[in-house]
Design an enzyme around this catalytic site. Structure first.
Site, PDB file in Angstrom:
ATOM      1  N   HIS A 254      -7.615 -10.591   2.124  1.00 10.77           N
ATOM      2  CA  HIS A 254      -8.589 -11.326   2.217  1.00 10.77           C
ATOM      3  C   HIS A 254      -7.519 -12.648   2.586  1.00 10.77           C
ATOM      4  CE1 HIS A 254     -11.362  -9.142  -0.005  1.00 10.77           C
ATOM      5  NE2 HIS A 254     -10.541  -8.939   0.047  1.00 10.77           N
ATOM      6  N   ASP A 314      -8.050  -7.470  -4.669  1.00  8.79           N
ATOM      7  CA  ASP A 314      -8.490  -6.539  -4.719  1.00  8.79           C
ATOM      8  C   ASP A 314      -8.810  -6.527  -3.161  1.00  8.79           C
ATOM      9  OD1 ASP A 314     -10.128  -9.006  -4.337  1.00  8.79           O
ATOM     10  OD2 ASP A 314     -11.789  -8.428  -4.205  1.00  8.79           O
ATOM     11  N   GLU A 315      -9.123  -5.320  -3.265  1.00  9.27           N
ATOM     12  CA  GLU A 315      -9.673  -4.364  -1.428  1.00  9.27           C
ATOM     13  C   GLU A 315      -9.493  -4.527  -0.757  1.00  9.27           C
ATOM     14  OE1 GLU A 315     -14.609  -5.289  -2.163  1.00  9.27           O
ATOM     15  OE2 GLU A 315     -13.221  -6.916  -1.376  1.00  9.27           O
ATOM     16  N   VAL A 316      -7.447  -3.862  -0.575  1.00  8.08           N
ATOM     17  CA  VAL A 316      -6.535  -3.901  -0.068  1.00  8.08           C
ATOM     18  C   VAL A 316      -6.799  -2.464   0.780  1.00  8.08           C
ATOM     19  CG1 VAL A 316      -4.444  -3.352  -0.248  1.00  8.08           C
ATOM     20  CG2 VAL A 316      -5.070  -5.010  -1.619  1.00  8.08           C
TER      21      VAL A 316
END
Length: 530
Positions: A254, A314-316
């Site tokens: 992100h 999060d969300e790598v």
């Protein structure tokens, strides 16, 4: 003890408070009062932050129609006002007058409130946050210039310490005025956390002291960013109203907004998605850590009074690292066997940098769900965005947990995504009411919860209707989850409708609880919870 008392003191009729106090006893007398004759009395000389809050509430009480009156208890003027038959006399005793930016436990928001048949109000609180909660309860007891159920005795404190909402200013910039109004709405709901998701792939709207190029190359309009003065104002505005600001700078994923410039483009890996807007920091590049350190210095300078700092995490996208061959070379040289270990390496470096900057302990939080494999240090706070029922998968973790159940507490779902596609399902206020804030048995501890409003399809115009009335239900569940055991479903809906009306009367637009017929016939429409 107070929890048990609540079960014994069931109210004889519905006094529509939201959240419902832990302990409340009341009589049957009704008294009318004249709002403009309200007087605030204290033996103490209240500092500015307390007077600011009281004046805010006085405007609510009187609809901005008359002057705020504050006097010392021994002042002869107060004795004259006591004789006015329709005067509301509010006597306040506060142990600690210092400005607080956070609470250390639920006891910091404890208060006692008594109102007799002659409209004498006595409030006792440990600090100005407890005073705020008491004044809000008093505000809610005022119904069309009358108070029912006198005499009233309330002894109250929240069940959970951390009760809040998350807003996202990266996907859509939110004006300072919108953040202020959100803080006021939280105060009215006795919530105490505004989790501020500042940056993401789309933009980085905080103007950094050393790297303004990041903000200037990712902002949407010329003046759509927050200065240091803006942030300091928001923090002080919030603390005066019993709300803490929790900042989030999400990394290593992100972060595309960090590299939309020549200076830092090599520190960002643009992931090979269909839509080229997602990026991740290169955790093998030393310049990455110099940039992280510089940003962290700004974050600490601005938010050192916050209860915690959120590092996201999060969300790598693991496949994103495949796009840069030098990452594999680095991993081989440093005996890093896979990308999970590479993330762990980044997180350790990140924490090391943070610990060299901070001058006093300041907790760090990360997003986490059932698919995450990263280890968590015992002092990390985990914001759990998996299902609450899945917490048994981390039952051995000794961390503190904030619950943001994806199936219940995500407020952005069900209205489409940024690309016009369907996106999950809408979570209603009834689903939040049915949500169980007591997780499976774990070695760690749950400190509270947050409703998350991601910003892909949220802006200044939609912010409040998406946050409320649903967040009001969460506030009730986190403040006094046991009231559900002794209260009828119809009584709860009656309280919720009253909260909708309060917020609307203060100019905070909310999503309605139900339609007009059911507002008038609550018991018919909501006989039992199914």
């Amino acid at each position: 003890m107070t929890q048990l008392l609540l079960l014994l003191c069931k109210i004889s009729f519905v006094i529509s408070l939201m959240p419902q106090p832990r302990v409340m006893k009341n009589g049957t007398v009704t008294r009318k009062f004249e709002p403009c004759q309200t007087i605030y009395v204290s033996e103490q000389m209240f500092p500015f932050h307390i007077q600011e809050m009281l004046q805010d509430y006085h405007q609510i009480f009187t609809k901005q129609a008359c002057q705020f009156k504050m006097t010392e208890e021994k002042d002869s003027r107060s004795k004259l006002l006591y004789k006015l038959p329709h005067s509301l006399k509010i006597l306040m005793y506060v142990e600690n007058l210092e400005r607080l930016y956070k609470v250390e436990s639920t006891k910091d928001e404890e208060y006692n409130l008594q109102i007799d048949e002659n409209l004498y109000v006595i409030i006792k609180a440990k600090n100005h946050w407890g005073l705020i909660r008491a004044i809000e309860t008093l505000h809610q007891l005022m119904d069309n210039n009358k108070i029912q159920g006198l005499p009233i005795f309330i002894q109250d404190e929240p069940y959970y310490q951390h009760r809040g909402v998350m807003v996202d200013t990266s996907r859509h910039f939110l004006q300072v005025k919108t953040l202020e109004r959100t803080i006021v709405a939280l105060m009215l709901n006795k919530m105490n956390i505004l989790h501020w998701h500042i940056s993401d792939d789309e933009s980085f709207p905080l103007l950094l002291s050393n790297h303004s190029i990041i903000t200037n190359t990712s902002k949407y309009k010329e003046n759509w960013y927050y200065t240091f003065d803006d942030v300091k104002h928001i923090i002080n505005y919030a603390s005066a109203r019993g709300v803490s600001i929790v900042p989030e700078i999400d990394t290593p994923a992100h972060t595309y907004s960090w590299g939309r410039n020549e200076e830092f483009k090599d520190q960002i890996i643009l992931c090979n998605n269909k839509i080229k807007q997602y990026g991740q920091l290169d955790p093998t590049d030393e310049k990455t850590y110099l940039l992280v350190e510089s940003i962290f210095k700004d974050i600490y300078e601005l938010f050192k009074e916050s209860p915690l700092i959120h590092f996201g995490g999060d969300e790598v996208q693991l496949s994103c690292y495949d796009q840069k061959p030098s990452i594999k070379d680095f991993m081989n040289k440093n005996n890093i066997k896979d990308y999970v270990e590479l993330q762990t390496y980044y997180r350790k470096r990140q924490k090391q940098i943070w610990n060299t900057i901070i001058k006093k302990p300041l907790s760090v939080a990360y997003w986490y769900n059932a698919v995450d494999k990263l280890p968590a240090e015992d002092d990390d706070i985990i914001q759990w965005w998996g299902l609450t029922s899945e917490l048994n998968q981390v039952a051995t973790f000794k961390n503190r947990f904030i619950l943001s159940d994806y199936n219940t507490l995500y407020l952005d779902t069900g209205v489409g995504n940024a690309f016009g596609n369907s996106y999950q399902t809408y979570h209603t206020w009834k689903q939040i009411y049915k949500w169980n804030p007591f997780p499976p048995e774990i070695q760690g501890s749950v400190i509270g919860g947050e409703a998350a409003l991601w910003g892909e399809t949220n802006n200044d115009a939609t912010n409040f209707i998406k946050l409320f009335i649903r967040s009001s239900v969460l506030a009730d569940r986190l403040w006094n989850p046991h009231i559900k055991d002794v209260e009828s479903y119809a009584d709860f809906v009656t309280r919720l409708i009253a909260m909708e009306d309060r917020l609307e009367s203060y100019g905070i637009g909310v999503s309605p609880v139900t339609h007009g017929f059911c507002r008038q016939n609550v018991a018919t429409c909501f006989p039992v919870l199914d």
